[in-house]
Design a protein around this motif. Structure first.
Motif, PDB file in Angstrom:
ATOM      1  N   ARG A 132     114.401  12.406  60.734  1.00 21.77           N
ATOM      2  CA  ARG A 132     114.726  11.158  61.422  1.00 21.77           C
ATOM      3  C   ARG A 132     116.191  11.107  61.829  1.00 21.77           C
ATOM      4  O   ARG A 132     116.573  10.260  62.631  1.00 21.77           O
ATOM      5  CB  ARG A 132     114.399   9.951  60.527  1.00 21.77           C
ATOM      6  CG  ARG A 132     112.926   9.701  60.309  1.00 21.77           C
ATOM      7  CD  ARG A 132     112.140   9.415  61.537  1.00 21.77           C
ATOM      8  NE  ARG A 132     112.541   8.173  62.186  1.00 21.77           N
ATOM      9  CZ  ARG A 132     111.853   7.573  63.161  1.00 21.77           C
ATOM     10  NH1 ARG A 132     110.743   8.117  63.596  1.00 21.77           N
ATOM     11  NH2 ARG A 132     112.276   6.456  63.694  1.00 21.77           N
ATOM     12  N   ASP A 134     110.317   3.402  70.523  1.00 21.11           N
ATOM     13  CA  ASP A 134     109.440   4.226  69.701  1.00 21.11           C
ATOM     14  C   ASP A 134     108.038   3.649  69.762  1.00 21.11           C
ATOM     15  O   ASP A 134     107.680   2.785  68.971  1.00 21.11           O
ATOM     16  CB  ASP A 134     109.971   4.229  68.248  1.00 21.11           C
ATOM     17  CG  ASP A 134     109.402   5.373  67.444  1.00 21.11           C
ATOM     18  OD1 ASP A 134     109.885   5.616  66.323  1.00 21.11           O
ATOM     19  OD2 ASP A 134     108.457   6.033  67.947  1.00 21.11           O
ATOM     20  N   ILE A 180     113.889   4.528  55.668  1.00 20.67           N
ATOM     21  CA  ILE A 180     114.420   5.566  56.563  1.00 20.67           C
ATOM     22  C   ILE A 180     113.911   5.324  57.988  1.00 20.67           C
ATOM     23  O   ILE A 180     114.659   5.424  58.967  1.00 20.67           O
ATOM     24  CB  ILE A 180     113.960   6.963  56.091  1.00 20.67           C
ATOM     25  CG1 ILE A 180     114.608   7.325  54.771  1.00 20.67           C
ATOM     26  CG2 ILE A 180     114.227   8.016  57.145  1.00 20.67           C
ATOM     27  CD1 ILE A 180     115.962   7.929  54.884  1.00 20.67           C
ATOM     28  N   LEU A 181     112.625   4.989  58.085  1.00 22.62           N
ATOM     29  CA  LEU A 181     112.038   4.733  59.397  1.00 22.62           C
ATOM     30  C   LEU A 181     112.773   3.592  60.101  1.00 22.62           C
ATOM     31  O   LEU A 181     113.139   3.684  61.275  1.00 22.62           O
ATOM     32  CB  LEU A 181     110.557   4.375  59.216  1.00 22.62           C
ATOM     33  CG  LEU A 181     109.723   4.205  60.473  1.00 22.62           C
ATOM     34  CD1 LEU A 181     109.524   5.539  61.144  1.00 22.62           C
ATOM     35  CD2 LEU A 181     108.363   3.611  60.131  1.00 22.62           C
ATOM     36  N   PHE A 230     111.439  14.461  55.833  1.00 22.63           N
ATOM     37  CA  PHE A 230     111.225  13.343  56.761  1.00 22.63           C
ATOM     38  C   PHE A 230     112.545  12.662  57.083  1.00 22.63           C
ATOM     39  O   PHE A 230     112.840  12.339  58.239  1.00 22.63           O
ATOM     40  CB  PHE A 230     110.229  12.359  56.142  1.00 22.63           C
ATOM     41  CG  PHE A 230     110.086  11.078  56.896  1.00 22.63           C
ATOM     42  CD1 PHE A 230     110.555   9.892  56.363  1.00 22.63           C
ATOM     43  CD2 PHE A 230     109.483  11.038  58.140  1.00 22.63           C
ATOM     44  CE1 PHE A 230     110.433   8.699  57.062  1.00 22.63           C
ATOM     45  CE2 PHE A 230     109.350   9.858  58.839  1.00 22.63           C
ATOM     46  CZ  PHE A 230     109.827   8.685  58.296  1.00 22.63           C
ATOM     47  N   VAL A 262     123.167   5.716  56.418  1.00 24.28           N
ATOM     48  CA  VAL A 262     123.105   4.274  56.137  1.00 24.28           C
ATOM     49  C   VAL A 262     122.312   3.971  54.872  1.00 24.28           C
ATOM     50  O   VAL A 262     122.343   2.854  54.394  1.00 24.28           O
ATOM     51  CB  VAL A 262     122.521   3.481  57.318  1.00 24.28           C
ATOM     52  CG1 VAL A 262     123.366   3.676  58.550  1.00 24.28           C
ATOM     53  CG2 VAL A 262     121.089   3.829  57.572  1.00 24.28           C
ATOM     54  N   ARG A 295     121.856   9.616  61.032  1.00 25.50           N
ATOM     55  CA  ARG A 295     122.177   8.179  60.961  1.00 25.50           C
ATOM     56  C   ARG A 295     121.427   7.514  59.823  1.00 25.50           C
ATOM     57  O   ARG A 295     121.965   6.698  59.095  1.00 25.50           O
ATOM     58  CB  ARG A 295     121.785   7.507  62.281  1.00 25.50           C
ATOM     59  CG  ARG A 295     122.931   7.320  63.181  1.00 25.50           C
ATOM     60  CD  ARG A 295     122.691   6.291  64.230  1.00 25.50           C
ATOM     61  NE  ARG A 295     123.690   6.483  65.251  1.00 25.50           N
ATOM     62  CZ  ARG A 295     123.544   7.188  66.351  1.00 25.50           C
ATOM     63  NH1 ARG A 295     122.403   7.762  66.617  1.00 25.50           N
ATOM     64  NH2 ARG A 295     124.522   7.330  67.211  1.00 25.50           N
ATOM     65  N   ALA A 296     120.154   7.854  59.701  1.00 27.47           N
ATOM     66  CA  ALA A 296     119.334   7.247  58.648  1.00 27.47           C
ATOM     67  C   ALA A 296     119.854   7.660  57.276  1.00 27.47           C
ATOM     68  O   ALA A 296     119.891   6.851  56.350  1.00 27.47           O
ATOM     69  CB  ALA A 296     117.885   7.664  58.810  1.00 27.47           C
ATOM     70  N   ALA A 330     121.948  -2.105  57.589  1.00 26.01           N
ATOM     71  CA  ALA A 330     122.278  -0.679  57.598  1.00 26.01           C
ATOM     72  C   ALA A 330     122.506  -0.258  59.046  1.00 26.01           C
ATOM     73  O   ALA A 330     121.545  -0.176  59.798  1.00 26.01           O
ATOM     74  CB  ALA A 330     121.140   0.141  56.990  1.00 26.01           C
ATOM     75  N   PRO A 331     123.699   0.035  59.511  1.00 24.32           N
ATOM     76  CA  PRO A 331     124.960   0.047  58.756  1.00 24.32           C
ATOM     77  C   PRO A 331     125.408  -1.348  58.332  1.00 24.32           C
ATOM     78  O   PRO A 331     125.277  -2.289  59.103  1.00 24.32           O
ATOM     79  CB  PRO A 331     125.964   0.648  59.753  1.00 24.32           C
ATOM     80  CG  PRO A 331     125.368   0.468  61.090  1.00 24.32           C
ATOM     81  CD  PRO A 331     123.891   0.403  60.919  1.00 24.32           C
ATOM     82  N   ALA A 367     115.790   2.433  59.358  1.00 24.21           N
ATOM     83  CA  ALA A 367     117.218   2.728  59.541  1.00 24.21           C
ATOM     84  C   ALA A 367     117.448   3.674  60.713  1.00 24.21           C
ATOM     85  O   ALA A 367     118.508   3.673  61.318  1.00 24.21           O
ATOM     86  CB  ALA A 367     117.798   3.334  58.262  1.00 24.21           C
ATOM     87  N   SER A 368     116.454   4.503  61.027  1.00 25.98           N
ATOM     88  CA  SER A 368     116.651   5.463  62.112  1.00 25.98           C
ATOM     89  C   SER A 368     116.122   4.948  63.438  1.00 25.98           C
ATOM     90  O   SER A 368     116.264   5.598  64.463  1.00 25.98           O
ATOM     91  CB  SER A 368     115.955   6.785  61.782  1.00 25.98           C
ATOM     92  OG  SER A 368     114.597   6.563  61.553  1.00 25.98           O
ATOM     93  N   THR A 369     115.508   3.775  63.422  1.00 24.85           N
ATOM     94  CA  THR A 369     114.985   3.207  64.668  1.00 24.85           C
ATOM     95  C   THR A 369     116.122   2.543  65.433  1.00 24.85           C
ATOM     96  O   THR A 369     117.001   1.928  64.831  1.00 24.85           O
ATOM     97  CB  THR A 369     113.889   2.171  64.362  1.00 24.85           C
ATOM     98  OG1 THR A 369     112.874   2.804  63.604  1.00 24.85           O
ATOM     99  CG2 THR A 369     113.289   1.594  65.632  1.00 24.85           C
ATOM    100  N   GLN A 370     116.068   2.691  66.720  1.00 21.54           N
ATOM    101  CA  GLN A 370     117.035   1.994  67.563  1.00 21.54           C
ATOM    102  C   GLN A 370     116.269   1.133  68.546  1.00 21.54           C
ATOM    103  O   GLN A 370     115.147   1.457  68.913  1.00 21.54           O
ATOM    104  CB  GLN A 370     117.867   3.002  68.354  1.00 21.54           C
ATOM    105  CG  GLN A 370     118.865   3.753  67.516  1.00 21.54           C
ATOM    106  CD  GLN A 370     119.710   4.652  68.367  1.00 21.54           C
ATOM    107  OE1 GLN A 370     120.177   4.276  69.436  1.00 21.54           O
ATOM    108  NE2 GLN A 370     119.899   5.860  67.914  1.00 21.54           N
ATOM    109  N   ALA A 426     123.566   0.128  51.652  1.00 24.69           N
ATOM    110  CA  ALA A 426     122.718  -1.005  51.280  1.00 24.69           C
ATOM    111  C   ALA A 426     121.930  -0.687  50.012  1.00 24.69           C
ATOM    112  O   ALA A 426     121.884  -1.489  49.079  1.00 24.69           O
ATOM    113  CB  ALA A 426     121.770  -1.335  52.424  1.00 24.69           C
ATOM    114  N   LEU A 465     105.242   4.714  68.859  1.00 25.38           N
ATOM    115  CA  LEU A 465     104.348   4.964  67.737  1.00 25.38           C
ATOM    116  C   LEU A 465     104.776   4.220  66.467  1.00 25.38           C
ATOM    117  O   LEU A 465     104.085   4.257  65.469  1.00 25.38           O
ATOM    118  CB  LEU A 465     104.290   6.466  67.442  1.00 25.38           C
ATOM    119  CG  LEU A 465     103.692   7.303  68.565  1.00 25.38           C
ATOM    120  CD1 LEU A 465     103.754   8.765  68.211  1.00 25.38           C
ATOM    121  CD2 LEU A 465     102.245   6.896  68.837  1.00 25.38           C
ATOM    122  N   GLN A 489     131.068   4.196  54.473  1.00 24.18           N
ATOM    123  CA  GLN A 489     129.834   4.969  54.487  1.00 24.18           C
ATOM    124  C   GLN A 489     130.039   6.299  53.770  1.00 24.18           C
ATOM    125  O   GLN A 489     129.206   6.742  52.977  1.00 24.18           O
ATOM    126  CB  GLN A 489     129.361   5.209  55.927  1.00 24.18           C
ATOM    127  CG  GLN A 489     128.687   4.012  56.532  1.00 24.18           C
ATOM    128  CD  GLN A 489     128.382   4.181  57.986  1.00 24.18           C
ATOM    129  OE1 GLN A 489     128.888   5.077  58.647  1.00 24.18           O
ATOM    130  NE2 GLN A 489     127.559   3.314  58.516  1.00 24.18           N
TER     131      GLN A 489
END
Lengths: 483, 384, 378
Positions: free
Chosen positions: B133, A202, A413-414, B129, B140, B136-137, A430-431, A416-419, B144, A204, B10
């Motif tokens: 995303r 990512d 969220i940002l 938002f 999870v 998955r977001a 998370a997870p 957690a959704s980043t890989q 937590a 950005l 989950q």
């Protein structure tokens, strides 16, 4: 290639034209015929050329250099001499030979500036790729370590080595890295940052998804967990991937000190991140929106400090934050002695003077100072924190605690959704994976570390056998050996 | 469906966090059952058992399928889409209702000067938002975040223990039976009934995990939590409970200084509550968007996110004239209307699914038995 | 690339719009707030109006090293047809917006308390800024005079009053009935509660009585001693001192360390009654008589003296509360909880029935210590 050495020499000289560091040395062979040696002065070692190429050739003796190969195009010859090799043309052959005569100057191995440790290895990578791969080999003396060379950059033709442990790293990870490197079609690769931006998930995102390190022991440890590394010629920073968020709070020192101390320090680092991220925003939110949360005595202090100051709390905080950013940047750019003086002058004198002049209140200066100190605890994530801090400050100034809540949740969220190369960035938070929190949030003793991080999907999941902690009681005793 | 796989914990954490977000709805139960409100989560759970059984059976008959896919498989394409559309309207209603409640709460206690629509828009923008995303977001977040927030809620509960007065709970069970029936009905349909949103995640559960196990654990934890909330309400507020707009929050306001320094800790509590409410809005908004995607056979739902979120924020201003109206409807009308969506429609779907199985003689997708070894003779129990 | 730019532009636009929407409507600079520490409400001289006086902190003076106590606050008054109107009137006099989020004390005059507290309390209950944990007190005479007293050891009168209510010995008497407690009792039928009743003597204020509030009106008062016995009987006693005047020149003082009270309600032969058993543990803290009359073996006698005094005191307290018809202990609620059906008719006329409600008191006292000396020094 041409039949005669002279023609080959003219052809290659035409490529380099009048370059002052292009050296061509013609010579006569005792057995008849002529030859020529071409190299770049400064990249090739004159001693090796003189003693091991020219001398044997002129005495009809074989050349005894370890690394040698044939080449059959002038273009290839031009490429290899730019690497520091020497090309030998001989009459009567349409192929030439090149020998490894690299002797360019490079920095000696020293302790990295960015990763200092109290106890632990002090070696750091240098700008020479081969030195770096050698340092890595010294840490991982296993035939399992693969080092694959790739070229990047049309004009710089920078050599990049992809390193991984064959029996641990996931094959699809290596394929993915290779695939991404193959897509790079660029003029120049001058540093690790260039490569990082082309291959990261990512571009950005303010949070880095590729790690970097100057220390061979750190890179070796990461390879042992199932990651792969990219060593780039010309830069001492090796890239490691996948990179997880929690790595920002891990230090190589952690494995050199006691587990309890290391755990405590890790928790300090982890706590410092939200502190540096949210403290200015929280201050503004508390003061402007949720004054009821502030204890009454503290409220008087803050109110008294704010009285007479010309700016509102958000503006005060933003200005002080900006001043801190300027001071920080000035401190980095200036030479070491001056840089430290600037920081001290800026922090103490300006802060104190600003308070006494009534431009800002003391609580704001304290908040920003503490926030700054907290940001230095984890330098790898401080850049992202500096950016996010502004966003949260804006949200806190406009919508108080509610805005900060939304901001923090959005950052979560940002993250957690980043890989990062197929690994979830916030793993193991998370997870949530409770058993892996042992080597992330805290540092459990070495003998309890059994598995590698599952996010990296290593082929060999276990670091060690299933034996429990060795029990040494009943061995040596204070009273000596039993009769 | 999606390639994302959800583990057992989950799923449970999504369900529990979703139910914790109901805290702003509890005033109806408190007003109806009075001092016995703390028993109503149990009574409501008992009344909810048939509904829960329907949900579990539906998922068991259609493994690895979400609610909308189950509709189409059981009812046929056309009727299935009609049902999906009706569910979409239901989830949209819940989404806007939760948005309205949350923004009213924020406007009343946190940001009194800010226009209510701004709070609504910010919340739905965040939800948009999060959905953008990816799932998955969303999945999870609860584990937590839920653990941290759950720890805070427990700490907050323990803070209030010294000021609790258990005598406010007596006399127990001394009211007319219709009061308990009414309260249990509200609990079962309005509070527990919204859990039908969890069925939209059922298709993503890992193969080895049973939905019914997750569902039962979710309901039990939620029930315990609701009992604690009602207990605290009553033991702190006593007879003041019906007078307070948000009783669970009003109870926290009764707590005085903590350790002599921190006061008004209900501001932090309110933020935690809002976070859970936002999560509820998020899940229901996601359910709306995926329902629309299913109805109109879209490839991706990305283009639906912003319009749905904007509509939800705007409609939350119009759904009821004020939170008071929502309270009155919640007492009398909502339990009956919602029974249609939470009980009757799933029951019809189940009847159709069972009938279909009998008519087409489909083999039972029995995931509890191992698949036969390759080359082995099939056992006599397989097939018809 | 174009698509990425489009998304980026859309995202930035959205962020700018959203952040602009949250336009600091609710933001209030702390230096623009007038922090109200205490409020008093009296009837104004103008009929149908209230006089609200607020004590507002001056933070810069509070924190200044050479703070003069008088300048650490200002008292400002305003009249209005309701509390909200009067508070609104402050804004025409002050350069800052009033802020009641840190209000620590609410004072009502006795006149207002006797006429009914609901009209004046309603504003505070509905306000999201006000705290349910704010103590409420009654002033004998003008409530505004309490905000003008000399604060001896504190910087502000409000702090001085609060300190008086919460210091060690007074805590047993005035466990500061808060606004939330008051509201809770007000909505409970037939219940009564006590609030601290302060009297201004010159430039100082003393807490001399406890005002009894029933419904929302003050119906009478209890002396400090009666309040102490009420706490003993109600089971809310923490620690305190009991002074027993046996005869002229003969006084025994005890320090009560622990008190356990049990209420036992009975319904026998169609009659309700209550048994209160009070179990006290204490220490001898001072004896004025001595010689042969007092030895260590006289401990049992002293326990008897303590028992008798407390029993008599509690019975006197009940007589006083029955006279003004104030069920402060809350027997009506206890009966409703224990005998919900049987007590219905009794509780319907509780205002009358409380006068004749039989209450028996039994006290057990144990003296565990004699203080630092074992015998009285002759």
């Amino acid at each position: 290639m041409f039949q005669t050495a002279e023609e080959n020499l003219n052809a290659i000289a035409a490529i380099f034209r009048d370059d002052s560091d292009f050296v061509a040395r013609e010579f006569q062979l005792p057995s008849g015929g002529s030859g020529a040696v071409v190299f770049i002065d400064g990249l090739a070692s004159p001693e090796i050329i003189n003693d091991f190429i020219l001398k044997p050739l002129m005495n009809d003796a074989p050349i005894s250099i370890g690394e040698a190969a044939k080449l059959d195009t002038i273009e290839k010859a031009a490429e290899v001499i730019l690497d520091g090799d020497t090309v030998v043309f001989l009459d009567g052959f349409t192929t030439a030979a090149y020998f490894n005569t690299k002797g360019f100057p490079s920095r000696t191995i020293s302790e990295p500036q960015t990763e200092t440790v109290l106890r632990g290895p002090r070696e750091g990578f240098t700008e020479s790729m081969r030195t770096n791969t050698a340092l890595l080999r010294r840490k991982l003396k296993t035939p399992d370590l693969r080092i694959e060379s790739l070229r990047m950059g049309k004009r710089t033709r920078t050599t990049v080595c992809l390193c991984w442990l064959d029996s641990i790293a996931a094959p699809d990870l290596i394929d993915e890295v290779r695939k991404r490197i193959d897509t790079i079609d660029v003029d120049a690769i001058l540093g690790s940052g260039y490569v990082e931006e082309f291959i990261e998930d990512d571009p950005l995102s303010p949070f880095q998804t590729i790690g970097y390190s100057e220390k061979p022991d750190v890179v070796a440890a990461k390879l042992l967990e199932g990651r792969c590394a990219l060593i780039i010629d010309g830069t001492p920073f090796a890239l490691t991937m996948p990179f997880l968020f929690i790595e920002n709070f891990q230090s190589p020192e952690d494995y050199s000190i006691r587990p309890l101390s290391a755990s405590f320090l890790r928790l300090i680092r982890i706590i410092s991140f939200p502190v540096t991220l949210t403290l200015p925003a929280l201050y503004v939110a508390l003061v402007n929106f949720h004054s009821e949360l502030i204890p009454t005595a503290l409220l008087y202090t803050i109110a008294a400090a704010s009285e007479g100051t010309p700016f509102s709390a958000p503006l005060e905080t933003a200005v002080m934050l900006l001043i801190f950013e300027i001071l920080r940047e000035a401190g980095i750019r200036l030479p070491k002695p001056t840089g430290q003086a600037i920081s001290i002058v800026g922090a103490l004198v300006m802060g104190q003077a600003a308070i006494e002049a009534g431009i800002v209140g003391a609580p704001v200066v304290i908040i920003i100072a503490f926030c700054a100190v907290a940001s230095f605890v984890s330098p790898t994530v401080s850049d992202a924190a500096n950016l996010m801090r502004w966003v949260l400050l804006l949200l806190g100034a406009t919508m108080g605690g509610f805005g900060i809540l939304l901001g923090v949740l959005s950052i979560y969220i940002l993250l957690a959704s980043t890989q990062s190369f197929g690994a979830m960035y916030l793993h193991p938070i998370a997870p949530l994976s409770l058993k892996e929190l042992g080597d992330t949030v805290v540092r459990i003793p070495m003998w309890m570390l059994k598995t590698r991080p599952s996010a990296l999907r290593p082929q060999d999941k276990n670091r060690r056998s299933d034996d429990p902690k060795p029990d040494f009681s009943g061995g040596i005793s204070p009273y000596g050996a039993e009769q | 469906m999606s390639s994302v796989k959800i583990t057992k914990w989950q799923m449970i954490s999504v369900g529990v966090c979703y139910m914790i977000g109901a805290i702003l709805h509890l005033s109806e139960v408190s007003a109806t059952a009075g001092r016995d409100a703390w028993l109503m989560p149990v009574a409501g759970l008992i009344m909810f058992v048939p509904t829960a059984a329907i949900y579990c059976l539906l998922v068991k008959l259609h493994p690895q399928k979400c609610l909308y896919e189950i509709n189409e498989q059981a009812l046929g394409k056309t009727l299935g889409k009609v049902f999906t559309f009706l569910y979409m309207l239901f989830f949209f209603h819940i989404c806007t209702l939760n948005t309205m409640q949350a923004e009213a709460f924020v406007s009343a206690y946190l940001l009194p000067g800010t226009p209510v629509i701004v709070c609504g828009l910010m919340m739905t923008a965040f939800c948009a938002f999060a959905i953008y995303r990816g799932l998955r977001a969303i999945i999870v977040i609860p584990f937590a975040f839920g653990i941290v927030s759950g720890a805070y809620l427990l700490f907050n509960f323990l803070q209030s223990v010294p000021q609790m007065r258990p005598e406010f709970l007596r006399p127990m069970l001394a009211q007319e039976p219709r009061v308990y029936l009414h309260a249990a009905h509200i609990e079962a349909t309005v509070i527990y009934g919204e859990i039908i949103g969890l069925l939209t995640f059922a298709g993503m559960l890992e193969k080895k995990t049973k939905f019914s196990v997750c569902f039962i654990i979710t309901m039990i934890i939620s029930c315990l939590y609701l009992i604690l909330v009602h207990l605290r309400e009553r033991t702190l507020l006593g007879d003041l409970t019906p007078y307070v707009s948000f009783p669970s929050f009003g109870a926290v306001r009764m707590i005085g200084n903590v350790t002599g320094t921190l006061s008004r800790v209900e501001s932090i509590y309110s933020l935690v509550m809002i976070a859970f409410s936002i999560f509820r809005v998020l899940i229901t908004l996601w359910a709306v968007i995926t329902a629309l995607k299913q109805v109109f056979n879209l490839q991706s739902y990305t283009s639906l996110i912003i319009p749905a979120a904007a509509l939800a924020a705007v409609y939350s201003m119009r759904i009821y004239a004020s939170p008071n109206d929502s309270y009155i409807y919640g007492l009398n009308t909502t339990p009956f209307v919602w029974t249609v969506f939470t009980f009757i429609m799933p029951l019809i779907t189940l009847v159709f699914a069972a009938a279909r199985r009998l008519l087409t003689k489909m083999p039972t997708p029995n995931t509890s038995r191992k698949l036969p070894e390759q080359g082995a003779e099939p056992s006599g129990a397989e097939g018809f | 690339m174009k698509k990425l730019l489009k998304i980026l532009c859309a995202a930035v636009t959205l962020c700018v719009i959203l952040l602009s929407l949250g336009g600091c409507w609710s933001a209030d600079e702390i230096s623009h707030k007038a922090i109200i520490l205490g409020i008093s409400v009296d009837f104004a001289d103008t009929p149908e109006k209230y006089l609200v006086t607020a004590q507002i902190a001056r933070p810069s003076q509070l924190k200044a090293s050479s703070a003069d106590g008088e300048n650490a606050y200002i008292n400002i008054s305003s009249e209005g047809v309701g509390v909200q109107a009067a508070l609104h009137g402050f804004e025409t006099q002050l350069s800052r917006e009033i802020y009641t989020g840190h209000m620590e004390l609410i004072i009502f005059s006795e006149e207002i308390a006797r006429s009914g507290l609901t009209p004046v309390l309603d504003y505070f209950y509905r306000s999201s800024e006000a705290r349910f944990s704010t103590p409420v007190i009654i002033a004998e005479g003008r409530a505004a005079d309490l905000l003008d007293i000399q604060a001896d050891l504190e910087q502000m009168p409000v702090s001085s009053i609060l300190g008086t209510m919460s210091n060690q010995d007074s805590d047993i008497i005035m466990s500061g009935t808060t606004m939330g407690d008051l509201l809770r009792e007000m909505v409970t039928e037939h219940s009564a509660v006590t609030l601290a009743l302060f009297r201004v003597n010159g430039k100082r204020a003393a807490m001399e009585k406890a005002a009894v509030i029933k419904g929302d009106k003050m119906i009478g008062s209890l002396t400090i001693d009666q309040k102490q016995y009420e706490l003993l009987a109600g089971g809310e006693y923490d620690e305190g001192v009991q002074v027993c005047k046996i005869a002229d020149g003969k006084v025994a003082s005890f320090r009560i360390m622990k008190c356990v009270t049990k209420h036992n309600l009975k319904y026998e032969n169609g009659q309700f009654s209550a048994d209160i058993s009070v179990n006290i543990t204490g220490q001898i803290s001072g004896i004025t008589f001595g010689g042969e009359e007092y030895t260590i073996r006289a401990r049992e006698d002293l326990e008897q003296i303590l028992r008798d005094f407390i029993t008599r005191g509690i019975n006197d307290m009940f007589s006083a509360t029955k006279e003004i018809n104030a069920d402060i202990i809350g027997f009506n609620e206890m009966l409703r909880r224990k005998y919900p059906r049987d007590s219905k008719s009794l509780l319907e006329n509780w205002d009358d029935n409380y006068r004749n409600f039989p209450i028996s008191v039994s006290v057990a006292a144990t003296l565990t210590g004699t203080g630092a000396v074992r015998e009285r020094v002759k």
